[in-house]
Scaffold this motif. Structure first.
Motif, PDB file in Angstrom:
ATOM      1  N   GLY A 144       0.980  -1.044   0.362  1.00  0.00           N
ATOM      2  CA  GLY A 144      -0.105  -0.119   0.235  1.00  0.00           C
ATOM      3  C   GLY A 144       0.842   1.524  -0.115  1.00  0.00           C
ATOM      4  O   GLY A 144       2.147   1.141  -0.394  1.00  0.00           O
ATOM      5  N   SER A 145       0.527   2.397   1.236  1.00  0.00           N
ATOM      6  CA  SER A 145       1.011   3.384   1.107  1.00  0.00           C
ATOM      7  C   SER A 145       2.691   3.342   1.785  1.00  0.00           C
ATOM      8  O   SER A 145       3.372   4.732   1.686  1.00  0.00           O
ATOM      9  N   ASP A 146       2.503   2.316   2.591  1.00  0.00           N
ATOM     10  CA  ASP A 146       4.083   2.406   3.614  1.00  0.00           C
ATOM     11  C   ASP A 146       5.070   1.673   2.584  1.00  0.00           C
ATOM     12  O   ASP A 146       5.973   2.289   3.885  1.00  0.00           O
ATOM     13  N   ALA A 147       4.684   1.403   1.513  1.00  0.00           N
ATOM     14  CA  ALA A 147       6.156   0.837   1.572  1.00  0.00           C
ATOM     15  C   ALA A 147       6.707   1.351  -0.402  1.00  0.00           C
ATOM     16  O   ALA A 147       5.025   1.766  -1.350  1.00  0.00           O
ATOM     17  N   HIS A 148       7.941   1.051  -0.705  1.00  0.00           N
ATOM     18  CA  HIS A 148       7.810   2.114  -2.263  1.00  0.00           C
ATOM     19  C   HIS A 148       8.101   1.031  -2.927  1.00  0.00           C
ATOM     20  O   HIS A 148       9.933   0.139  -2.892  1.00  0.00           O
ATOM     21  N   VAL A 149       7.195   0.537  -4.018  1.00  0.00           N
ATOM     22  CA  VAL A 149       7.412  -0.901  -4.944  1.00  0.00           C
ATOM     23  C   VAL A 149       8.029  -0.761  -6.171  1.00  0.00           C
ATOM     24  O   VAL A 149       7.717   0.063  -6.739  1.00  0.00           O
ATOM     25  N   THR A 150       9.233  -1.688  -6.409  1.00  0.00           N
ATOM     26  CA  THR A 150       9.781  -1.192  -7.593  1.00  0.00           C
ATOM     27  C   THR A 150       9.727  -2.864  -8.683  1.00  0.00           C
ATOM     28  O   THR A 150      10.469  -3.850  -7.247  1.00  0.00           O
ATOM     29  N   GLY A 151       9.848  -2.582  -9.587  1.00  0.00           N
ATOM     30  CA  GLY A 151      10.065  -4.422 -10.630  1.00  0.00           C
ATOM     31  C   GLY A 151      10.623  -4.601 -10.684  1.00  0.00           C
ATOM     32  O   GLY A 151      11.220  -3.071 -11.590  1.00  0.00           O
ATOM     33  N   LEU A 152      11.395  -5.714 -11.319  1.00  0.00           N
ATOM     34  CA  LEU A 152      12.238  -5.467 -12.172  1.00  0.00           C
ATOM     35  C   LEU A 152      12.808  -5.809 -13.318  1.00  0.00           C
ATOM     36  O   LEU A 152      13.023  -5.820 -14.144  1.00  0.00           O
ATOM     37  N   THR A 153      11.094  -6.519 -13.395  1.00  0.00           N
ATOM     38  CA  THR A 153      10.992  -6.732 -15.003  1.00  0.00           C
ATOM     39  C   THR A 153       9.978  -6.257 -15.796  1.00  0.00           C
ATOM     40  O   THR A 153       9.242  -5.724 -15.610  1.00  0.00           O
ATOM     41  N   ALA A 154       9.845  -5.460 -16.936  1.00  0.00           N
ATOM     42  CA  ALA A 154       9.714  -4.390 -17.893  1.00  0.00           C
ATOM     43  C   ALA A 154       8.507  -5.415 -18.279  1.00  0.00           C
ATOM     44  O   ALA A 154       8.918  -6.089 -18.637  1.00  0.00           O
ATOM     45  N   PRO A 155       7.018  -4.386 -18.701  1.00  0.00           N
ATOM     46  CA  PRO A 155       6.447  -4.863 -19.110  1.00  0.00           C
ATOM     47  C   PRO A 155       7.135  -5.514 -20.213  1.00  0.00           C
ATOM     48  O   PRO A 155       7.652  -4.854 -21.328  1.00  0.00           O
ATOM     49  N   GLY A 156       6.479  -6.863 -20.747  1.00  0.00           N
ATOM     50  CA  GLY A 156       6.765  -6.899 -22.349  1.00  0.00           C
ATOM     51  C   GLY A 156       7.812  -7.750 -22.357  1.00  0.00           C
ATOM     52  O   GLY A 156       8.110  -8.689 -23.430  1.00  0.00           O
ATOM     53  N   VAL A 157       8.066  -8.217 -21.370  1.00  0.00           N
ATOM     54  CA  VAL A 157      10.166  -8.733 -21.273  1.00  0.00           C
ATOM     55  C   VAL A 157       9.353  -9.906 -20.656  1.00  0.00           C
ATOM     56  O   VAL A 157       8.915 -10.235 -19.880  1.00  0.00           O
ATOM     57  N   GLU A 158       9.787 -10.999 -20.989  1.00  0.00           N
ATOM     58  CA  GLU A 158       8.756 -12.211 -21.229  1.00  0.00           C
ATOM     59  C   GLU A 158      10.347 -13.087 -19.369  1.00  0.00           C
ATOM     60  O   GLU A 158      11.916 -12.537 -19.418  1.00  0.00           O
ATOM     61  N   PRO A 159       9.703 -12.769 -18.623  1.00  0.00           N
ATOM     62  CA  PRO A 159      10.869 -13.538 -16.907  1.00  0.00           C
ATOM     63  C   PRO A 159      11.496 -13.598 -16.915  1.00  0.00           C
ATOM     64  O   PRO A 159      12.313 -13.159 -16.620  1.00  0.00           O
ATOM     65  N   HIS A 160      11.781 -15.223 -17.724  1.00  0.00           N
ATOM     66  CA  HIS A 160      12.294 -15.710 -17.390  1.00  0.00           C
ATOM     67  C   HIS A 160      13.889 -15.194 -17.966  1.00  0.00           C
ATOM     68  O   HIS A 160      14.718 -16.065 -17.656  1.00  0.00           O
ATOM     69  N   ASP A 161      13.866 -14.758 -19.598  1.00  0.00           N
ATOM     70  CA  ASP A 161      14.606 -14.732 -19.800  1.00  0.00           C
ATOM     71  C   ASP A 161      15.678 -13.091 -18.833  1.00  0.00           C
ATOM     72  O   ASP A 161      16.793 -12.495 -19.607  1.00  0.00           O
ATOM     73  N   LEU A 162      14.908 -12.550 -17.940  1.00  0.00           N
ATOM     74  CA  LEU A 162      15.457 -11.435 -17.495  1.00  0.00           C
ATOM     75  C   LEU A 162      17.086 -11.411 -17.053  1.00  0.00           C
ATOM     76  O   LEU A 162      17.317 -12.600 -16.582  1.00  0.00           O
ATOM     77  N   GLU A 163      17.583 -10.438 -17.847  1.00  0.00           N
ATOM     78  CA  GLU A 163      19.252  -9.825 -16.823  1.00  0.00           C
ATOM     79  C   GLU A 163      19.287  -8.836 -16.272  1.00  0.00           C
ATOM     80  O   GLU A 163      18.551  -7.907 -16.551  1.00  0.00           O
ATOM     81  N   LEU A 164      19.685  -8.781 -14.922  1.00  0.00           N
ATOM     82  CA  LEU A 164      20.126  -7.963 -14.288  1.00  0.00           C
ATOM     83  C   LEU A 164      21.477  -6.473 -14.457  1.00  0.00           C
ATOM     84  O   LEU A 164      22.407  -7.406 -15.073  1.00  0.00           O
ATOM     85  N   GLY A 165      20.524  -5.501 -14.866  1.00  0.00           N
ATOM     86  CA  GLY A 165      21.973  -4.684 -14.885  1.00  0.00           C
ATOM     87  C   GLY A 165      22.600  -4.231 -13.171  1.00  0.00           C
ATOM     88  O   GLY A 165      22.367  -4.834 -12.781  1.00  0.00           O
ATOM     89  N   ILE A 166      23.949  -3.905 -13.249  1.00  0.00           N
ATOM     90  CA  ILE A 166      24.408  -3.268 -12.139  1.00  0.00           C
ATOM     91  C   ILE A 166      23.657  -2.499 -11.170  1.00  0.00           C
ATOM     92  O   ILE A 166      23.349  -2.695  -9.714  1.00  0.00           O
ATOM     93  N   GLN A 167      22.709  -1.637 -11.470  1.00  0.00           N
ATOM     94  CA  GLN A 167      22.089  -1.083 -10.901  1.00  0.00           C
ATOM     95  C   GLN A 167      21.109  -1.706 -10.435  1.00  0.00           C
ATOM     96  O   GLN A 167      20.198  -1.182  -9.508  1.00  0.00           O
ATOM     97  N   GLN A 168      20.543  -2.778 -11.243  1.00  0.00           N
ATOM     98  CA  GLN A 168      19.694  -3.332 -10.392  1.00  0.00           C
ATOM     99  C   GLN A 168      20.005  -3.855  -9.575  1.00  0.00           C
ATOM    100  O   GLN A 168      18.787  -4.719  -8.491  1.00  0.00           O
ATOM    101  N   VAL A 169      21.086  -4.969  -9.775  1.00  0.00           N
ATOM    102  CA  VAL A 169      21.383  -5.864  -8.560  1.00  0.00           C
ATOM    103  C   VAL A 169      21.794  -4.957  -7.250  1.00  0.00           C
ATOM    104  O   VAL A 169      21.091  -5.092  -6.257  1.00  0.00           O
ATOM    105  N   THR A 170      22.392  -3.528  -7.574  1.00  0.00           N
ATOM    106  CA  THR A 170      22.731  -3.020  -6.267  1.00  0.00           C
ATOM    107  C   THR A 170      20.814  -2.395  -5.933  1.00  0.00           C
ATOM    108  O   THR A 170      20.845  -2.459  -4.561  1.00  0.00           O
TER     109      THR A 170
END
Ligand code: ZN
Length: 307
Positions: A56-82
């Motif tokens: 809800g409004s108590d947490a700041h939620v971000t998603g790692l997988t962009a819309p349209g990306v098949e999640p099994h294929d996700l590769e992480l950039g340094i930014q996302q690992v951080t």
């Protein structure tokens, strides 16, 4: 339309999308400026939806997988690992995305697969080289979000985890978790009722993602392939065609992120039509609940169910 492109072109597009997202995240995002709210990272769409409902409004939620990306294929950039390393909590499912499995830390992560009873991974012929490229490297089937009842259990456990991560808002997390679990329970009842009286119970899918849905509502899933990116062998196609004919199947299911070609070839052979069933691995046009209700309607039509 996708079937007109070569697969490598499609993969190139996806990789491009990932890079764009990574770049967008790096430029001026409010990683810590969210008013002291805990940063919570959700690995892919259904978990992001769930985490937003419970956080809800108590947490700041971000998603790692962009819309349209098949999640099994996700590769992480340094930014996302951080991002994962700094997060108060990362919500993921072990076995869906190897890159995420490697990046998370046991203390600050919540593996939704540990909250429910998992089903064994269904192994059929593909194996050999194809297997290691795919995300499903665990002994269980990771697509548990397609069972609303299991997802309700995940919601409750997630509420407890967020309450520990941010004790000042513990009750609010638990309250929202209960509300979310309630909405998922209602959806579960709609599925149970809507799929109770059908002409056929066989579900022939392009990508074998619906094991939990089949398990919950007593359908029989026949997947053409486990891996959305592996072309099935002609032998596998004729094997499934034979089965589909024997079970009176009139619809072969395909999905939005995968080329419909394989399903079309099979449908032709069986004399069936194709329909899109959303495995919700990526953000739908509505939200989790509305996309699942669309899936229910599609299933009722295809399986000949009377409410
Ligand atoms: Zn999958």
């Amino acid at each position: 339309m996708m079937s007109g492109f070569s697969r490598s072109y499609a993969v190139g597009l996806l990789a491009g999308a990932t890079l764009l997202t990574t770049a967008a995240c790096g430029s001026g995002s409010a990683e810590t400026a969210a008013g002291g709210k805990p940063e919570v990272v959700a690995a892919f769409y259904p978990l992001q939806w769930l985490t937003e409902q419970v956080g809800g409004s108590d947490a700041h939620v971000t998603g790692l997988t962009a819309p349209g990306v098949e999640p099994h294929d996700l590769e992480l950039g340094i930014q996302q690992v951080t991002e994962i390393q700094k997060a108060a909590l990362t919500v993921y499912i072990k076995g869906v995305q190897p890159a995420v499995d490697e990046a998370v830390d046991a203390e600050t992560s919540f593996d939704a697969a540990t909250a429910v009873t998992t089903l064994p991974a269904s192994g059929h012929e593909e194996g050999e080289e194809g297997e290691e490229e795919h995300g499903h490297e665990v002994s269980y089937d990771p697509h548990l979000w397609l069972d609303p009842a299991r997802l309700a259990t995940v919601a409750t456990k997630l509420g407890e985890r967020l309450a520990v991560a941010d004790p000042a808002h513990a009750q609010a997390y638990k309250d929202r978790a209960a509300k979310t679990a309630g909405a998922l329970g209602t959806l579960d009842q709609e599925f149970a009722k809507g799929l109770s009286n059908c002409r056929t119970k066989s579900l022939v899918t392009a990508h074998e993602a619906f094991g939990y849905l089949a398990d919950r509502y007593k359908l029989k899933q026949v997947g053409i392939t486990l891996d959305p990116e592996t072309e099935p062998s002609p032998a596998r196609i004729s094997e499934v065609a034979k089965l589909a004919k024997a079970e009176g199947v009139t619809t072969i299911f395909t999905e939005s992120l995968v080329s419909p070609k394989v399903a079309e070839v099979l449908a032709n052979e069986v004399g069936a039509k194709t329909a899109v069933l959303d495995p919700l691995e990526s953000r739908p046009s509505g939200d989790y609940l509305s996309a699942m209700r669309d899936n229910l309607k599609t299933l009722q039509t295809a399986l000949g169910c009377t409410a």
